[in-house]
Design a protein around this motif. Structure first.
Motif, PDB file in Angstrom:
ATOM      1  N   ILE A  14       0.835  -1.204   0.000  1.00 20.50           N
ATOM      2  CA  ILE A  14       0.000   0.000   0.000  1.00 20.50           C
ATOM      3  C   ILE A  14       0.873   1.258   0.000  1.00 20.50           C
ATOM      4  N   ALA A  15       1.936   1.225   0.783  1.00 15.43           N
ATOM      5  CA  ALA A  15       2.867   2.364   0.801  1.00 15.43           C
ATOM      6  C   ALA A  15       3.490   2.568  -0.574  1.00 15.43           C
ATOM      7  N   ALA A  16       3.799   1.472  -1.269  1.00 15.45           N
ATOM      8  CA  ALA A  16       4.378   1.572  -2.609  1.00 15.45           C
ATOM      9  C   ALA A  16       3.377   2.150  -3.603  1.00 15.45           C
ATOM     10  N   PHE A  17       2.096   1.753  -3.482  1.00 15.79           N
ATOM     11  CA  PHE A  17       1.062   2.337  -4.351  1.00 15.79           C
ATOM     12  C   PHE A  17       1.054   3.863  -4.215  1.00 15.79           C
ATOM     13  N   HIS A  18       1.069   4.330  -2.972  1.00 16.28           N
ATOM     14  CA  HIS A  18       1.029   5.771  -2.720  1.00 16.28           C
ATOM     15  C   HIS A  18       2.298   6.460  -3.223  1.00 16.28           C
ATOM     16  N   ALA A  19       3.441   5.813  -2.997  1.00 14.81           N
ATOM     17  CA  ALA A  19       4.711   6.407  -3.428  1.00 14.81           C
ATOM     18  C   ALA A  19       4.778   6.554  -4.947  1.00 14.81           C
ATOM     19  N   LYS A  20       4.182   5.612  -5.664  1.00 15.98           N
ATOM     20  CA  LYS A  20       4.163   5.645  -7.125  1.00 15.98           C
ATOM     21  C   LYS A  20       3.073   6.559  -7.672  1.00 15.98           C
ATOM     22  N   GLY A  21       2.182   6.998  -6.808  1.00 16.54           N
ATOM     23  CA  GLY A  21       1.096   7.848  -7.264  1.00 16.54           C
ATOM     24  C   GLY A  21      -0.007   7.100  -7.982  1.00 16.54           C
ATOM     25  N   PHE A  22      -0.124   5.798  -7.734  1.00 16.96           N
ATOM     26  CA  PHE A  22      -1.189   5.011  -8.357  1.00 16.96           C
ATOM     27  C   PHE A  22      -2.554   5.516  -7.874  1.00 16.96           C
ATOM     28  N   THR A  23      -3.501   5.566  -8.789  1.00 17.69           N
ATOM     29  CA  THR A  23      -4.835   6.059  -8.438  1.00 17.69           C
ATOM     30  C   THR A  23      -5.918   4.976  -8.528  1.00 17.69           C
ATOM     31  N   ALA A  24      -5.635   3.862  -9.157  1.00 20.63           N
ATOM     32  CA  ALA A  24      -6.631   2.782  -9.280  1.00 20.63           C
ATOM     33  C   ALA A  24      -6.991   2.251  -7.895  1.00 20.63           C
ATOM     34  N   ARG A  25      -8.239   1.834  -7.741  1.00 18.78           N
ATOM     35  CA  ARG A  25      -8.714   1.304  -6.458  1.00 18.78           C
ATOM     36  C   ARG A  25      -9.026  -0.185  -6.550  1.00 18.78           C
ATOM     37  N   HIS A  26      -8.838  -0.769  -7.724  1.00 21.15           N
ATOM     38  CA  HIS A  26      -9.098  -2.191  -7.943  1.00 21.15           C
ATOM     39  C   HIS A  26      -7.753  -2.915  -7.993  1.00 21.15           C
ATOM     40  N   ILE A  27      -7.541  -3.854  -7.085  1.00 17.64           N
ATOM     41  CA  ILE A  27      -6.271  -4.580  -6.996  1.00 17.64           C
ATOM     42  C   ILE A  27      -6.464  -5.989  -7.521  1.00 17.64           C
ATOM     43  N   VAL A  28      -5.662  -6.373  -8.504  1.00 16.37           N
ATOM     44  CA  VAL A  28      -5.705  -7.726  -9.061  1.00 16.37           C
ATOM     45  C   VAL A  28      -4.497  -8.499  -8.550  1.00 16.37           C
ATOM     46  N   ILE A  29      -4.750  -9.546  -7.791  1.00 18.90           N
ATOM     47  CA  ILE A  29      -3.677 -10.397  -7.252  1.00 18.90           C
ATOM     48  C   ILE A  29      -3.583 -11.610  -8.159  1.00 18.90           C
TER      49      ILE A  29
END
Length: 222
Positions: free
Chosen positions: A76-91
């Motif tokens: 989650i911290a990496a998502f924020h650091a990269k500036g990702f805006t998508a809210r759907h996570i595909v594992i």
């Protein structure tokens, strides 16, 4: 819990029910299923020699089986650091259900994300109750793993890769004792072959199922 992560990237979901939805893909390392047509064979082995730092996998890399340990919180911290805006996570993987995904999916949901798992159905599925589970059954693959009734029963979506009538028969056999009344059944032509696409369309129309085209391959995106 630490998860072996191969790559993390933001894109558009290209197939299945969520086609067209902005998504963050979290690809886990490790898969013993052995699909002949697999396009991510670099994820099969978790080799210590290919272990890298967590920062190095927050990007696309389809060349080697590199991986790093991540927790739900560090992702989650990496998502924020990269500036990702998508809210759907595909594992996805690899085979993500080799691992217990409850902590990962529950933490993501608690932070306002929606989650989807893409799995072969050859391992028990352990995840949050509101995770969308896409099972793409892999039958008679090299690894010798069976598609599990537990996985098919948990699935919200069953997305079957097909090229021939035999693949339809395999799916019919798998679903014989499964209640599919509340599930979405998708047929996905293997490798965009015209004959496979024609067959998938024919069966989807006859059975009122859904056609899944790998739109990301036509668009040449990850």
């Amino acid at each position: 819990m630490n998860y072996p992560v191969n790559e993390v990237f933001e894109t558009i979901q290209g197939e299945g029910v969520f086609t067209g939805v902005p998504a963050i893909f979290v690809r886990l390392q490790g898969c013993p299923v052995g699909c002949a047509w697999c396009d991510t064979k670099q994820t099969w082995d978790v080799l210590e020699v290919n272990k890298v730092t967590p920062e190095q996998v927050i990007s696309v890399d389809g060349t080697i089986g590199r991986w790093a340990e991540h927790t739900a919180q560090s992702l989650i911290a990496a998502f924020h650091a990269k500036g990702f805006t998508a809210r759907h996570i595909v594992i996805t993987g690899g085979e993500p259900c080799m691992y217990d995904l409850r902590e990962l999916t529950e933490t993501l949901h608690n932070q306002g994300f929606a989650t989807q798992i893409e799995t072969s159905g050859t391992f028990d599925i352990n995840c949050a109750d509101n995770t969308w589970v896409t099972v793409s059954p892999k039958v008679n693959m090299k690894g010798g793993y069976k598609v599990l009734a537990q996985a098919l029963n948990r699935a919200n979506e069953i997305k079957h890769p097909i090229a021939t009538e035999n693949h339809i028969a395999e799916l019919d056999e798998l679903l014989q004792d499964i209640d599919i009344s509340a599930k979405t059944i998708c047929l996905q032509p293997i490798s965009q072959k015209p004959r496979a696409t024609e067959l998938a369309m024919k069966v989807c129309i006859a059975r009122n199922w859904r056609l899944s085209i790998q739109t990301h391959k036509y668009l040449n995106i990850d």
